[in-house]
Design a protein around this motif. Sequence first.
Motif, PDB file in Angstrom:
ATOM      1  N   SER A  43     -84.516  76.281  72.565  1.00 47.20           N
ATOM      2  CA  SER A  43     -83.060  76.278  72.607  1.00 47.20           C
ATOM      3  C   SER A  43     -82.594  76.417  74.048  1.00 47.20           C
ATOM      4  CB  SER A  43     -82.504  77.449  71.783  1.00 47.20           C
ATOM      5  OG  SER A  43     -82.911  77.346  70.440  1.00 47.20           O
ATOM      6  N   LYS A  47     -82.225  69.464  75.534  1.00 51.05           N
ATOM      7  CA  LYS A  47     -82.469  68.344  74.613  1.00 51.05           C
ATOM      8  C   LYS A  47     -81.166  67.751  74.090  1.00 51.05           C
ATOM      9  CE  LYS A  47     -84.716  70.628  71.467  1.00 51.05           C
ATOM     10  NZ  LYS A  47     -84.331  71.972  71.903  1.00 51.05           N
ATOM     11  N   SER A  48     -80.308  68.609  73.551  1.00 46.00           N
ATOM     12  CA  SER A  48     -79.056  68.135  72.966  1.00 46.00           C
ATOM     13  C   SER A  48     -78.114  67.570  74.017  1.00 46.00           C
ATOM     14  CB  SER A  48     -78.363  69.259  72.186  1.00 46.00           C
ATOM     15  OG  SER A  48     -79.141  69.654  71.074  1.00 46.00           O
ATOM     16  N   ALA A  51     -78.803  63.952  74.454  1.00 46.16           N
ATOM     17  CA  ALA A  51     -78.185  63.175  73.382  1.00 46.16           C
ATOM     18  C   ALA A  51     -76.684  63.012  73.604  1.00 46.16           C
ATOM     19  CB  ALA A  51     -78.451  63.847  72.033  1.00 46.16           C
ATOM     20  N   GLN A  52     -76.022  64.097  74.001  1.00 45.32           N
ATOM     21  CA  GLN A  52     -74.579  64.035  74.219  1.00 45.32           C
ATOM     22  C   GLN A  52     -74.237  63.140  75.414  1.00 45.32           C
ATOM     23  OE1 GLN A  52     -74.093  68.326  74.443  1.00 45.32           O
ATOM     24  NE2 GLN A  52     -72.967  68.342  72.515  1.00 45.32           N
ATOM     25  N   PRO A  95     -75.034  65.436  64.312  1.00 43.66           N
ATOM     26  CA  PRO A  95     -74.936  66.624  65.160  1.00 43.66           C
ATOM     27  C   PRO A  95     -75.801  67.768  64.667  1.00 43.66           C
ATOM     28  CG  PRO A  95     -72.995  66.437  63.783  1.00 43.66           C
ATOM     29  CD  PRO A  95     -73.805  65.190  63.553  1.00 43.66           C
ATOM     30  N   GLN A  96     -76.008  68.721  65.579  1.00 48.11           N
ATOM     31  CA  GLN A  96     -76.916  69.835  65.315  1.00 48.11           C
ATOM     32  C   GLN A  96     -76.426  70.743  64.199  1.00 48.11           C
ATOM     33  OE1 GLN A  96     -78.472  73.598  67.946  1.00 48.11           O
ATOM     34  NE2 GLN A  96     -78.460  71.601  68.920  1.00 48.11           N
ATOM     35  N   ASP A 175     -80.001  65.069  65.851  1.00 48.96           N
ATOM     36  CA  ASP A 175     -80.138  66.338  66.565  1.00 48.96           C
ATOM     37  C   ASP A 175     -80.467  67.444  65.561  1.00 48.96           C
ATOM     38  OD1 ASP A 175     -80.087  68.364  68.391  1.00 48.96           O
ATOM     39  OD2 ASP A 175     -78.033  68.052  69.064  1.00 48.96           O
ATOM     40  N   GLU A 176     -81.717  67.886  65.558  1.00 52.06           N
ATOM     41  CA  GLU A 176     -82.208  68.905  64.620  1.00 52.06           C
ATOM     42  C   GLU A 176     -81.884  68.519  63.172  1.00 52.06           C
ATOM     43  OE1 GLU A 176     -84.172  71.089  65.501  1.00 52.06           O
ATOM     44  OE2 GLU A 176     -83.767  71.723  67.557  1.00 52.06           O
ATOM     45  N   ILE A 206     -84.192  64.930  68.012  1.00 49.11           N
ATOM     46  CA  ILE A 206     -84.298  66.189  68.755  1.00 49.11           C
ATOM     47  C   ILE A 206     -84.661  67.267  67.758  1.00 49.11           C
ATOM     48  CG2 ILE A 206     -82.957  67.918  70.011  1.00 49.11           C
ATOM     49  CD1 ILE A 206     -81.310  65.459  71.065  1.00 49.11           C
ATOM     50  N   SER A 394     -76.248  76.096  72.584  1.00 47.99           N
ATOM     51  CA  SER A 394     -77.057  75.523  71.511  1.00 47.99           C
ATOM     52  C   SER A 394     -77.003  76.425  70.283  1.00 47.99           C
ATOM     53  CB  SER A 394     -78.509  75.364  71.971  1.00 47.99           C
ATOM     54  OG  SER A 394     -79.131  76.638  72.075  1.00 47.99           O
ATOM     55  N   ARG A 422     -83.052  77.845  63.564  1.00 42.66           N
ATOM     56  CA  ARG A 422     -82.541  77.067  64.684  1.00 42.66           C
ATOM     57  C   ARG A 422     -83.344  77.266  65.963  1.00 42.66           C
ATOM     58  NH1 ARG A 422     -79.329  77.482  60.905  1.00 42.66           N
ATOM     59  NH2 ARG A 422     -77.548  76.115  60.580  1.00 42.66           N
TER      60      ARG A 422
END
Length: 480
Positions: A43, A47-48, A51-52, A95-96, A175-176, A206, A394, A422
């Motif tokens: 976390s 990573k995220s 993506a964003q 989205p996560q 994402d996750e 991700i 995150s 998470r």
Amino acid sequence: MNIQANLNLSIAALSIDSLEGRIVSDVSLAIARGRPLTLLGESGSGKSLVAQAIMGNLPPGLRTTGRVIFKGTDLFAETPAQRRRHWGRSICLLPQEPWLALDPTMRVLPQVAEIHRFVKDKDATRSDALAKENLAGVSLASTEALYPFQMSGGMGQRAAIAMAHAADSELLIADEPTKGLDTALRDSVTARLKQEAEAGRLLLTITHDVAVARALGGMIGVMLDGRLVEYAPAEKLLQAPEHAYTKALLASEPASWGRRASSAFGEVILAGRGLAKRYANRILFSDLDIAVAAGDIVSIFGPSGCGKTTVGNILLGLTPPDAGVVERKAGVSPLRFQKLYQDPPAAFASHQTIRKGLTDLVRLHAKEWTAVKGLLDRLRLPEILLDRLPGHLSGGELQRFALLRALLLNPAFLFADEATSRLDPVSQKEVISFLQEIVRETGLAVLLVTHDRDIAEKLSARVINLENKGPHETAPKCQH
């Protein structure tokens, strides 16, 4: 499906800067048809944010450099309006947090149907039919009329996945996508994502779940502190990792943990006798007896939607049982019965920095800020995060802040609802070890909800198993 033969995405020297400094440094990656890419990492590793950056929806105040080439165009050279035209059409982001993907005022079926209706230009009848197929594909055929708040976290995640599939975009960023899901559903969703890649769609996943990366194959990138520390074909990286962090990540999967559960319990803090609960015509559980004592960690294990969270909510008085009674230790303040929520964003005020929320809590309950600083260190939370809004953190960072906040109130009982789902394996193991230390030091009583059988059996001497739609207590398997 008509996906271009030469479709690919390449990322060159991507860096992301905030006012405090650089947070992602010089990331270069590529995704090709039939060869999915999975990013692994803890976390807050960035990573995220990658993506964003691809999507063009980074939080305010962040600036990108580098290039992202998609269908022959540098996305960073486009205007914000041009970037948004890709959303839901050629690029789709799962989205996560399902909490952020679903409209709380709409039932789930029309939410999926409106993608077909307004993005794909189908008529109302056809849109409803296709939406039903999408929901059935993630085992939600019986939940079409539910609102998001009536669904478990795992069910909400699957609804968000159904919406992503409905978009049928050329590039899918997940994402996750499997957090909060039990093993069977995780494997089902992963297989569905792999089918998307095999059909020619570009797939960037991700995840902190090594099992997901292993099943998807293709390429794997490992991120740490905003840097890509290892990047290789899945079969090579998983069998012969080179970077020390990658080795630690693979070694931290719950299945490899040693059993450290204690069987020494103190006075009972909270108990339920003969508990039962049903929704409509569905019985979640009946005749359930459960007791959690000081210094005790009890785990409830079972698939998504089986009633695990409901048991904890009944014990806390948040949901009434249909039958049975709840007993609490006399003389314990209600404030000392705390809960860690399954969806961290739902537990924080979106407009308030983390520091402001913690400062208010410290003042309201006459605590010392030194207690906050001590917990920050033990939970590996940098102080720089305190001045960010929840939306800029995150899910794993938010979950650790939620644990910090609960522990500030010196709880006698903690209901940890998917408290580690998470977190990447390394962070997960650290947080579980920290929670065990707190239990030993303070006599905290913990009820842990998890969909991970390995975590339940390695952590707890007593496991309540709702896997077969009825409660029964199991003893963890001994480790040889």
